[in-house]
Design a protein around this motif. Structure first.
Motif, PDB file in Angstrom:
ATOM      1  N   GLN A   7      12.235   8.884   3.291  1.00  0.00           N
ATOM      2  CA  GLN A   7      11.085   7.991   3.548  1.00  0.00           C
ATOM      3  C   GLN A   7       9.999   8.704   4.362  1.00  0.00           C
ATOM      4  O   GLN A   7       8.815   8.594   4.068  1.00  0.00           O
ATOM      5  CB  GLN A   7      11.525   6.748   4.316  1.00  0.00           C
ATOM      6  CG  GLN A   7      12.137   5.678   3.416  1.00  0.00           C
ATOM      7  CD  GLN A   7      12.879   4.620   4.219  1.00  0.00           C
ATOM      8  OE1 GLN A   7      12.933   4.673   5.450  1.00  0.00           O
ATOM      9  NE2 GLN A   7      13.472   3.662   3.536  1.00  0.00           N
ATOM     10  N   LEU A   8      10.439   9.436   5.388  1.00  0.00           N
ATOM     11  CA  LEU A   8       9.457  10.108   6.250  1.00  0.00           C
ATOM     12  C   LEU A   8       8.715  11.224   5.527  1.00  0.00           C
ATOM     13  O   LEU A   8       7.615  11.596   5.912  1.00  0.00           O
ATOM     14  CB  LEU A   8      10.149  10.672   7.499  1.00  0.00           C
ATOM     15  CG  LEU A   8      10.558   9.647   8.559  1.00  0.00           C
ATOM     16  CD1 LEU A   8      11.365  10.322   9.661  1.00  0.00           C
ATOM     17  CD2 LEU A   8       9.336   8.943   9.150  1.00  0.00           C
ATOM     18  N   SER A   9       9.324  11.748   4.456  1.00  0.00           N
ATOM     19  CA  SER A   9       8.682  12.872   3.770  1.00  0.00           C
ATOM     20  C   SER A   9       7.732  12.411   2.671  1.00  0.00           C
ATOM     21  O   SER A   9       6.994  13.200   2.107  1.00  0.00           O
ATOM     22  CB  SER A   9       9.751  13.796   3.184  1.00  0.00           C
ATOM     23  OG  SER A   9      10.374  13.148   2.088  1.00  0.00           O
ATOM     24  N   GLU A  10       7.752  11.120   2.365  1.00  0.00           N
ATOM     25  CA  GLU A  10       6.875  10.646   1.298  1.00  0.00           C
ATOM     26  C   GLU A  10       5.416  10.653   1.762  1.00  0.00           C
ATOM     27  O   GLU A  10       5.139  10.347   2.917  1.00  0.00           O
ATOM     28  CB  GLU A  10       7.284   9.228   0.868  1.00  0.00           C
ATOM     29  CG  GLU A  10       8.440   9.277  -0.121  1.00  0.00           C
ATOM     30  CD  GLU A  10       9.155   7.945  -0.299  1.00  0.00           C
ATOM     31  OE1 GLU A  10       8.668   6.930   0.248  1.00  0.00           O
ATOM     32  OE2 GLU A  10      10.192   7.940  -0.966  1.00  0.00           O
ATOM     33  N   PRO A  11       4.485  11.008   0.862  1.00  0.00           N
ATOM     34  CA  PRO A  11       3.080  11.027   1.273  1.00  0.00           C
ATOM     35  C   PRO A  11       2.577   9.613   1.569  1.00  0.00           C
ATOM     36  O   PRO A  11       3.094   8.638   1.030  1.00  0.00           O
ATOM     37  CB  PRO A  11       2.348  11.616   0.066  1.00  0.00           C
ATOM     38  CG  PRO A  11       3.258  11.405  -1.095  1.00  0.00           C
ATOM     39  CD  PRO A  11       4.649  11.378  -0.559  1.00  0.00           C
ATOM     40  N   ILE A  12       1.580   9.517   2.444  1.00  0.00           N
ATOM     41  CA  ILE A  12       0.915   8.241   2.708  1.00  0.00           C
ATOM     42  C   ILE A  12       0.004   7.962   1.505  1.00  0.00           C
ATOM     43  O   ILE A  12      -0.873   8.767   1.177  1.00  0.00           O
ATOM     44  CB  ILE A  12       0.061   8.332   3.999  1.00  0.00           C
ATOM     45  CG1 ILE A  12       0.951   8.600   5.224  1.00  0.00           C
ATOM     46  CG2 ILE A  12      -0.797   7.085   4.180  1.00  0.00           C
ATOM     47  CD1 ILE A  12       1.761   7.439   5.717  1.00  0.00           C
ATOM     48  N   ARG A  13       0.228   6.829   0.858  1.00  0.00           N
ATOM     49  CA  ARG A  13      -0.523   6.533  -0.369  1.00  0.00           C
ATOM     50  C   ARG A  13      -1.750   5.681  -0.046  1.00  0.00           C
ATOM     51  O   ARG A  13      -1.624   4.612   0.568  1.00  0.00           O
ATOM     52  CB  ARG A  13       0.389   5.793  -1.356  1.00  0.00           C
ATOM     53  CG  ARG A  13      -0.209   5.713  -2.762  1.00  0.00           C
ATOM     54  CD  ARG A  13       0.850   5.250  -3.751  1.00  0.00           C
ATOM     55  NE  ARG A  13       1.132   3.823  -3.603  1.00  0.00           N
ATOM     56  CZ  ARG A  13       0.488   2.871  -4.263  1.00  0.00           C
ATOM     57  NH1 ARG A  13      -0.485   3.171  -5.105  1.00  0.00           N
ATOM     58  NH2 ARG A  13       0.811   1.615  -4.087  1.00  0.00           N
ATOM     59  N   ILE A  14      -2.898   6.154  -0.443  1.00  0.00           N
ATOM     60  CA  ILE A  14      -4.142   5.407  -0.244  1.00  0.00           C
ATOM     61  C   ILE A  14      -4.504   4.711  -1.549  1.00  0.00           C
ATOM     62  O   ILE A  14      -4.707   5.363  -2.581  1.00  0.00           O
ATOM     63  CB  ILE A  14      -5.275   6.341   0.224  1.00  0.00           C
ATOM     64  CG1 ILE A  14      -4.866   6.963   1.568  1.00  0.00           C
ATOM     65  CG2 ILE A  14      -6.593   5.589   0.346  1.00  0.00           C
ATOM     66  CD1 ILE A  14      -5.830   7.984   2.087  1.00  0.00           C
ATOM     67  N   GLN A  15      -4.547   3.382  -1.495  1.00  0.00           N
ATOM     68  CA  GLN A  15      -4.795   2.582  -2.701  1.00  0.00           C
ATOM     69  C   GLN A  15      -6.243   2.086  -2.658  1.00  0.00           C
ATOM     70  O   GLN A  15      -6.645   1.405  -1.721  1.00  0.00           O
ATOM     71  CB  GLN A  15      -3.829   1.388  -2.699  1.00  0.00           C
ATOM     72  CG  GLN A  15      -4.013   0.443  -3.874  1.00  0.00           C
ATOM     73  CD  GLN A  15      -3.123  -0.783  -3.761  1.00  0.00           C
ATOM     74  OE1 GLN A  15      -2.686  -1.139  -2.666  1.00  0.00           O
ATOM     75  NE2 GLN A  15      -2.862  -1.432  -4.884  1.00  0.00           N
ATOM     76  N   VAL A  16      -6.996   2.422  -3.689  1.00  0.00           N
ATOM     77  CA  VAL A  16      -8.396   1.989  -3.766  1.00  0.00           C
ATOM     78  C   VAL A  16      -8.459   0.815  -4.747  1.00  0.00           C
ATOM     79  O   VAL A  16      -8.061   0.931  -5.907  1.00  0.00           O
ATOM     80  CB  VAL A  16      -9.323   3.135  -4.221  1.00  0.00           C
ATOM     81  CG1 VAL A  16     -10.769   2.680  -4.261  1.00  0.00           C
ATOM     82  CG2 VAL A  16      -9.167   4.335  -3.285  1.00  0.00           C
ATOM     83  N   VAL A  17      -8.960  -0.308  -4.266  1.00  0.00           N
ATOM     84  CA  VAL A  17      -8.853  -1.538  -5.044  1.00  0.00           C
ATOM     85  C   VAL A  17     -10.150  -2.348  -4.909  1.00  0.00           C
ATOM     86  O   VAL A  17     -10.933  -2.127  -3.988  1.00  0.00           O
ATOM     87  CB  VAL A  17      -7.582  -2.307  -4.557  1.00  0.00           C
ATOM     88  CG1 VAL A  17      -7.691  -2.737  -3.137  1.00  0.00           C
ATOM     89  CG2 VAL A  17      -7.221  -3.457  -5.458  1.00  0.00           C
ATOM     90  N   GLY A  18     -10.391  -3.258  -5.852  1.00  0.00           N
ATOM     91  CA  GLY A  18     -11.595  -4.090  -5.815  1.00  0.00           C
ATOM     92  C   GLY A  18     -11.877  -4.621  -7.214  1.00  0.00           C
ATOM     93  O   GLY A  18     -11.135  -4.306  -8.147  1.00  0.00           O
ATOM     94  N   ARG A  19     -12.937  -5.409  -7.321  1.00  0.00           N
ATOM     95  CA  ARG A  19     -13.287  -5.934  -8.644  1.00  0.00           C
ATOM     96  C   ARG A  19     -13.829  -4.807  -9.528  1.00  0.00           C
ATOM     97  O   ARG A  19     -14.266  -3.768  -9.019  1.00  0.00           O
ATOM     98  CB  ARG A  19     -14.328  -7.057  -8.492  1.00  0.00           C
ATOM     99  CG  ARG A  19     -13.706  -8.394  -8.073  1.00  0.00           C
ATOM    100  CD  ARG A  19     -14.717  -9.497  -7.950  1.00  0.00           C
ATOM    101  NE  ARG A  19     -15.557  -9.347  -6.772  1.00  0.00           N
ATOM    102  CZ  ARG A  19     -16.803  -8.911  -6.789  1.00  0.00           C
ATOM    103  NH1 ARG A  19     -17.402  -8.623  -7.919  1.00  0.00           N
ATOM    104  NH2 ARG A  19     -17.472  -8.794  -5.665  1.00  0.00           N
TER     105      ARG A  19
END
Ligand SMILES: Nc1nc2c(ncn2[C@@H]2O[C@H](COP(=O)(O)OP(=O)(O)O)[C@@H](O)[C@H]2O)c(=O)[nH]1
Ligand SMILES: [Mg+2]
Length: 234
Positions: free
Chosen positions: A25-37
């Motif tokens: 878990q600690l080695s997984e990358p931080i995922r940035i989710q870009v969302v919107g209409r």
């Protein structure tokens, strides 16, 4: 990938079980989710973030798309893109977005009459939803004009730190539970006393700090918003 916790990785290789699960878990990358209409500029914003060096940036399907369910807001960091004042589906999505790790962006700030107007829309969005909001020009046509990108990059980096801190806190809690429960108590307790675990704990403190500050800020914003809307003539 490595967790950055060499001692934990060694223990995980040795005893497996919870230690292994936590080190993964600690080695997984931080995922940035870009969302919107649709059409608000998710792709443009994702591009800005990728160019700024954020690793794992994904563009989600559109919010409020006809006939389709809204995407889950399950990124470690959620970047919610708007192209003006939020509409009802945006407000609803922002209210269920994860706290402290969501940033709302008022994109296409260049289409506002002036930069101050975009700032005002962002401030109103923040007051209405309790989510930090900033103006941005994702797709820049006039390079010399303000685009807000540096502030946005700093805000997303701050959200990323909170996400990392929460992950550390969860990891330590899981290891402490496993130590209390089970057969690997000595090894796990030894780990929890190590310099490395103390470093993890100090990273986790960031999440506590931000959480409390965030709750205070949110309460204040909500109060201010209520005062404003109750005095508005409608
Ligand atoms: N004026 C202006 N147009 C933009 C901006 N960002 C995106 N656009 C335009 O808006 C349209 C939709 O952008 P896109 O990133 O594909 O939106 P998406 O559907 O949310 O991924 C495209 O024509 C972009 O060029 C911006 O900051 N200002
Ligand atoms: Mg797109």
């Amino acid at each position: 990938m490595e967790s950055g916790c060499e001692l934990l990785d060694r223990i995980a290789a040795d005893i497996g079980g919870t230690a292994l699960q936590v080190s993964v878990q600690l080695s997984e990358p931080i995922r940035i989710q870009v969302v919107g209409r649709a059409g608000v500029g998710r792709s443009a914003v994702a591009d800005v973030l990728l160019r700024a060096g954020f690793g794992t940036v994904t563009e989600s399907s559109a919010v409020d798309a006809p006939g389709l369910a809204d995407p889950d807001l399950d990124g470690d960091v959620v970047v919610y893109v708007l192209s003006g004042a939020p509409r009802t589906p945006d407000v609803e999505a922002l209210q269920r977005a994860p706290h402290g790790t969501t940033v709302a962006l008022v994109n296409k700030a260049d289409l506002q009459p002036e930069w101050a107007s975009a700032m005002r829309v962002a401030a109103e969005t923040e007051a209405e939803t309790g989510v930090r909001a900033l103006p941005i020009v994702g797709a820049q046509s006039r390079p010399e004009a303000p685009d807000g990108q540096d502030d946005v990059i700093a805000a997303v980096a701050a959200a990323e730190r909170v996400a990392r801190a929460r992950r550390c806190r969860a990891a330590l809690a899981t290891l402490a539970e496993a130590a209390a429960r089970g057969p690997d108590r000595d090894v796990l307790e030894g780990y929890l006393r190590s310099d490395e675990a103390v470093r993890l704990a100090s990273q986790a403190v960031d999440a506590f700090g931000d959480g409390a500050a965030d709750r205070r800020r949110l309460a204040l914003l909500r109060r201010r918003w209520r005062v404003r809307t109750s005095t508005d003539v409608r």
